[in-house]
Write a protein that holds these residues in place. Structure first.
Motif, short mmCIF file in Angstrom:
data_model
loop_
_atom_site.label_atom_id
_atom_site.label_comp_id
_atom_site.label_asym_id
_atom_site.label_seq_id
_atom_site.Cartn_x
_atom_site.Cartn_y
_atom_site.Cartn_z
N LEU A 123 -0.69 2.73 -4.01
CA LEU A 123 -0.28 1.33 -4.17
C LEU A 123 -0.32 0.58 -2.85
O LEU A 123 -0.75 -0.56 -2.80
N LEU A 124 0.12 1.22 -1.78
CA LEU A 124 0.28 0.47 -0.54
C LEU A 124 -0.52 1.05 0.63
O LEU A 124 -1.31 0.35 1.25
N GLN A 126 5.59 -4.16 -12.75
CA GLN A 126 6.69 -3.56 -11.99
C GLN A 126 7.56 -2.63 -12.81
O GLN A 126 8.67 -2.27 -12.40
N TRP A 144 0.63 -9.73 -7.92
CA TRP A 144 1.70 -8.74 -7.98
C TRP A 144 1.28 -7.38 -7.45
O TRP A 144 2.05 -6.44 -7.54
N THR A 145 0.07 -7.23 -6.97
CA THR A 145 -0.29 -5.90 -6.44
C THR A 145 -0.70 -5.93 -4.98
O THR A 145 -0.64 -4.89 -4.32
N PHE A 146 -1.11 -7.06 -4.46
CA PHE A 146 -1.62 -7.05 -3.08
C PHE A 146 -0.57 -7.52 -2.09
O PHE A 146 0.19 -8.43 -2.38
N PRO A 147 -0.58 -6.94 -0.89
CA PRO A 147 0.21 -7.52 0.19
C PRO A 147 -0.44 -8.82 0.67
O PRO A 147 -1.61 -9.06 0.40
N ARG A 148 0.33 -9.60 1.43
CA ARG A 148 -0.16 -10.89 1.87
C ARG A 148 -1.02 -10.74 3.12
O ARG A 148 -0.78 -9.87 3.95
N MET A 199 7.57 -5.36 0.33
CA MET A 199 7.99 -6.70 -0.03
C MET A 199 7.86 -7.64 1.17
O MET A 199 7.48 -8.79 1.02
N ASP A 200 8.18 -7.14 2.35
CA ASP A 200 8.07 -7.97 3.54
C ASP A 200 6.63 -8.40 3.77
O ASP A 200 6.37 -9.46 4.31
N LEU A 201 5.70 -7.54 3.40
CA LEU A 201 4.30 -7.88 3.59
C LEU A 201 3.73 -8.61 2.39
O LEU A 201 2.54 -8.85 2.32
N GLY A 202 4.56 -8.95 1.43
CA GLY A 202 4.11 -9.76 0.31
C GLY A 202 3.79 -9.00 -0.95
O GLY A 202 3.45 -9.60 -1.95
N ALA A 203 3.87 -7.67 -0.93
CA ALA A 203 3.61 -6.89 -2.15
C ALA A 203 4.95 -6.58 -2.80
O ALA A 203 5.55 -5.55 -2.56
N ILE A 204 5.42 -7.52 -3.62
CA ILE A 204 6.78 -7.44 -4.13
C ILE A 204 6.96 -6.23 -5.05
O ILE A 204 8.04 -5.66 -5.16
N THR A 205 5.86 -5.82 -5.70
CA THR A 205 5.97 -4.74 -6.68
C THR A 205 6.52 -3.46 -6.08
O THR A 205 7.26 -2.74 -6.74
N ILE A 235 -5.73 -4.58 2.80
CA ILE A 235 -4.94 -5.65 3.42
C ILE A 235 -3.75 -5.04 4.17
O ILE A 235 -3.45 -5.43 5.29
N PHE A 236 -3.11 -4.07 3.54
CA PHE A 236 -1.95 -3.44 4.18
C PHE A 236 -2.33 -2.79 5.50
O PHE A 236 -1.65 -2.94 6.52
N SER A 292 8.70 -13.99 2.72
CA SER A 292 9.37 -13.10 3.67
C SER A 292 9.20 -13.56 5.11
O SER A 292 9.88 -13.06 6.00
N LEU A 296 10.30 -2.57 -6.46
CA LEU A 296 10.86 -1.99 -7.68
C LEU A 296 10.46 -0.54 -7.85
O LEU A 296 11.22 0.25 -8.39
N TYR A 297 9.28 -0.18 -7.34
CA TYR A 297 8.88 1.23 -7.40
C TYR A 297 9.78 2.07 -6.52
O TYR A 297 10.19 3.17 -6.89
N ASN A 322 -4.21 0.46 0.76
CA ASN A 322 -4.66 -0.92 0.53
C ASN A 322 -5.26 -1.48 1.81
O ASN A 322 -4.69 -1.36 2.89
#
Lengths: 152, 376, 362
Positions: free
Chosen positions: B199-200, C63, C323-327, B130-136, B205-206, C242, B139-140, B203
């Motif tokens: 998911l993360l 989600q 809703w799937t990618f980080p920033r 979430m801090d990096l912008g992937a809010i989903t 970008i991550f 954030s 919840l997982y 990725n």
């Protein structure tokens, strides 16, 4: 390094040291003015190499104040406790070790915050957990706060 | 505020450093932590943490409380690894009392500790995304954590601040359903953990956002006392479970996860692998809970013999230490908590200098700070 | 009044004639403009509400949760309730804020969206403005919005806002290039900047299919750059919840905040509508060459439904990204544009020009 060898080293560093051993650690109590040099030697010595300061505590006793350094060597896997005894309870002073172990910077600020121990040459000695304008040293045994403290 | 440095050569446009208050209310400080950032454009020149917004003087309170009461206060420090905090106090008191703890207690404590570690890490994982912008991811992470908190609820009635430990053993025996539910959770989580990678972790970008960011060398980690997954990602072998085994950790076979890189991605990976390792520990113990009492007999009023006792445990954030100086009375003369977050936070300035605001968020979330743990 | 779902020009023409019979030409123009304005106001209101609801439900599906379920059936009235809340909220302002600029910033953004939506062809004959330089017009007016964002960030007297606004400025100025160039790739084939002609040129197949691989590359670039233009995740650095709490609109509340919110969704709709028009044939049904039977079946579905389906698909794609990618970080964002998208785009245009020259496209 065994405890007896450590004892030897500390005796050399500070002749006034009181050494005791409990079930866990070797505990050496030395006067505060000698603490900084002893700690520096313990950190840099080839056969001591205490590179990890895992706890720094201030303790208030009726007659004196103590700073307790829990030391560990990550290479040699030995541990010891060094206590620096400050006799002046009114204006306690001791040299900082923040330049030897960086973690001491925050822990010394905390000890200053709670006990008013002045760590000389500390880079940034301010209150850390309490407000900047707090009066008194709340962890001292004679601290009184009639509003927030409940006696029972 | 310090005076600004204007000594740099003034070119066509004058540039000036400025301050920004990150917090006390800010989405990514995860609590009331205030960071005063000195910025040059987006680049961080200095980070100055201001702590203590939720300081509750727990150490001072402990000096008045009985040992059984102190256990309850430790829940409120690092609430995400509450069980380990409780355990540290209990182990220190047991050390002083020299009571023999039943094997059943040791194993159950270890099991719950590892479940707590997984639950803390899943929450961290969600928040990190979430801090990096992937809010989903948030919840997982919570979805899987929920199963663990349900197990805790069934075991001891509480979901977050558990208070399951008492000096001498446990509050009560485990629920008859405990083993089945833990096994069901393991089965579920083994399928879900690879999903986290999909998911993360994998990725692009991550990876771009975390690789090479906030590097902490091994020497610095030791000097700053950065422990836990953050320290181990820098190569600092500091796992208390290995170095000073307590409870049932000497009975199980597990790896200490180490990495050499020391960047955000290394810290991330260490935590993910620690979840696998925790599952490994739970698997080894879940079928081998010895029969016996859930508590060793202790006196109603515990008085520790005169002396000092230091006990450390490995919480989800690092090395948690309890230092008790007893003068033989029913409450300690001095009690100090060496909280891992406090030391970990001290390295933040060192790690964040020269990076951007966005990196700052990544660094903070990989340190996994829990503010009550820092402020105590 | 005649009306056909397949061709709105009969309807618009009959309105025009009806008005011309009773009013002078000047009044006819004024009344028609007001009608169009009212129609767009209504469209924006509906768009805002439905897109917010859609975003909530799409994110909920991604989600593994249900989204709003309490207000109305399946939470359908939730966004309406939120609109009422936003309208009734007190519009707060920072005491040190620049009052004038702070006040007009949201209006500039919303006006930019209104200007851009005017050029969108919704269905056959349902088209407010059909410039012969339509694409140029859209890319020109859509970049007015960044002025609003910069003003909002500047006038708020908040460093977080200012950082957000600066990021947004750098971002939109950069990605404007890619959006324009990827649209130009198709213009090379269609030979016109006018939207109606571009749509007509796709009567025997959409450009994304007819233009070989370069068209597809241009489409992907357009999607990426378009997402960035609208400041949506993973390019939502201007808001970056954030990092910057809420970026340029940190200090806004109530109806002014609602304007920013609405403009974000309206811009998303506009970008998707432009993308659908240029690459996916707009309201043009799916036709395959000379297959008369197949084409006739496809023609049976009204053009406005085709348009709606394409736009919905693209909007869903953008929500999926968010809703799937980080920033991204600001330097990575700029690197992506200047080092990757822009060179790819330029080469792609050359390639497309070559294909067009040789007549290799279908």
């Amino acid at each position: 390094m065994s405890n007896s060898e450590l004892t030897e080293i500390i005796k050399n560093l500070s002749p006034d040291a009181e050494i005791e051993e409990n079930h866990q650690f070797l505990i050496a109590t030395i006067p505060a003015p000698q603490a900084r040099k002893a700690l520096e030697t313990l950190r840099k010595g080839e056969n001591t190499k205490f590179d990890y300061l895992f706890c720094l505590t201030g303790v208030d006793y009726p007659e004196h104040i103590e700073v307790v350094y829990h030391l560990k060597s990550t290479d040699l896997e030995h541990e010891m406790v060094l206590k620096a005894r400050i006799d002046d309870r009114v204006k306690p002073e001791i040299d900082t070790v923040a330049d030897i172990w960086r973690t001491a910077e925050f822990h010394e600020r905390e000890a200053y915050d709670f006990y008013g121990i002045n760590f000389k040459d500390h880079p940034d000695l301010r209150r850390i957990l309490l407000e900047d304008d707090w009066e008194g040293w709340p962890m001292r045994k004679d601290y009184e706060d009639p509003i927030n403290m409940i006696e029972y | 505020m310090e005076t600004l440095d204007h000594s740099e050569e003034i070119t066509a446009l004058e540039s000036q450093e400025y301050f920004i208050n990150m917090g006390p209310q800010h989405p990514s400080t995860h609590g009331v932590l205030r960071l005063v950032l000195t910025l040059d454009g987006e680049i961080i020149r200095k980070v100055e943490p201001h702590l203590g917004f939720i300081h509750r003087s727990i150490e001072k309170m402990c000096e008045k409380d009985a040992y059984t009461q102190i256990v309850h206060l430790t829940d409120r420090m690092d609430y995400l690894s509450c069980h380990m905090n409780n355990e540290a106090v209990c182990l220190a008191v047991e050390q002083g009392l020299e009571v023999e703890i039943p094997d059943r207690v040791k194993v159950i404590r270890t099991l719950i500790s590892e479940l707590t570690r997984i639950s803390s890490h899943t929450l961290w994982w969600g928040v990190m995304g979430m801090d990096l912008g992937a809010i989903t991811t948030f919840l997982y992470g919570f979805r899987d954590r929920e199963m663990i908190t349900d197990i805790f609820e069934e075991t001891c009635g509480a979901r977050l601040t558990m208070n399951y430990n008492v000096p001498g053993g446990l509050m009560d025996d485990i629920h008859p359903n405990f083993q089945n539910r833990v096994k069901a959770f393991l089965e579920h989580f083994k399928k879900k953990l690879p999903e986290y990678d999909k998911l993360l972790s994998n990725n692009v970008i991550f990876q771009e956002r975390t690789k090479g960011i906030g590097i902490l060398s091994k020497e610095d980690a030791i000097s700053y006392g950065v422990t836990g997954p953050a320290g181990r990602a820098s190569g600092f072998s500091c796992d208390v479970r290995k170095k000073h085994p307590y409870s049932a950790y000497d009975q199980v076979d597990f790896k200490e996860i180490l990495d050499e890189t020391g960047d955000c991605y290394a810290r991330y990976k260490v935590r993910i692998q620690e979840m696998w390792e925790s599952m490994n520990i739970i698997e080894q113990l879940i079928d081998n809970i010895p029969e016996g009492d859930f508590k060793a007999p202790t006196k109603a009023v515990i008085k520790l013999p005169k002396g000092e006792y230091y006990q450390r445990v490995e919480t989800a954030r690092g090395e948690f230490g309890v230092y008790i100086i007893s003068d033989g009375k029913k409450s300690p003369y001095r009690l100090k908590f060496r909280s891992p977050g406090f030391s970990n936070l001290s390295a933040l300035d060192h790690m964040a200098r020269g990076s951007k605001i966005a990196d700052m968020v990544a660094i903070m979330s990989t340190l996994d700070l829990v503010i009550p743990d820092i402020d105590r | 009044m005649e009306f056909s779902i397949y061709d709105f020009s009969t309807l618009t023409n009959s309105i025009h004639e009806g008005l011309s019979n009773s009013f002078s030409p000047t009044w006819v123009m004024i009344i028609e403009m007001s009608l169009v304005g009212l129609a767009f106001l209504g469209l924006f209101a509906v768009l805002g509400v439905t897109l917010v609801y859609a975003e909530r439900k799409v994110s909920a599906v991604i989600q593994q949760r249900m989204g709003p379920m309490r207000v109305g059936k399946w939470g359908l009235l939730q966004t309406i309730a939120d609109v009422i809340k936003l309208v009734l909220k007190e519009p707060l302002m920072n005491r040190q804020a620049d009052k004038l600029l702070f006040g007009i910033a949201p209006f500039i953004i919303i006006i930019a969206s209104f200007l851009a939506v005017a050029a969108v062809p919704f269905a056959k004959g349902l088209h407010a403005l059909d410039f012969d330089i339509g694409i140029l017009y859209v890319s020109a007016v859509s970049s007015i919005g960044v002025i609003g964002i910069l003003l909002a960030g500047w006038s708020s007297n908040n460093k977080y806002s200012l950082i957000g606004a600066m990021r947004s400025g750098a971002q939109i100025v950069s990605y404007e290039l890619s959006v324009g160039l990827s649209l130009l790739t198709i213009v090379v084939l269609s030979g016109s900047l006018q939207f109606s002609e571009i749509i007509e040129s796709q009567a025997n197949g959409w450009w994304i299919f007819k233009g070989h691989i370069p068209a597809f590359i241009a489409f992907v670039v357009f999607l990426i750059a378009g997402t960035a233009e609208t400041n949506r995740g993973p390019f939502d650095l201007a808001e970056a919840e954030s990092e910057l709490t809420a970026g340029f609109h940190t200090e806004y509340s109530g109806i002014k905040f609602a304007f920013f919110f609405l403009a974000e969704f309206a811009n998303m709709f506009i970008i998707c509508a432009i993308g659908a028009t240029v690459f996916l044939g707009g309201w043009m049904p799916l036709h395959i060459g000379d297959l008369a039977g197949f084409n006739a079946i496809m023609d049976f579905i009204p053009p406005i439904v085709w348009f709606g389906m394409k736009v919905t698909f693209l909007i869903f794609l953008m929500m999926w990204f968010r809703w799937t990618f980080p920033r991204l970080r600001i330097d990575q964002l700029l690197k992506l544009e200047w080092k990757y998208l822009l060179p790819i785009n330029l080469v792609n245009i050359l390639l497309m020009a070559f294909i067009g020259l040789m007549g290799w496209h279908f």
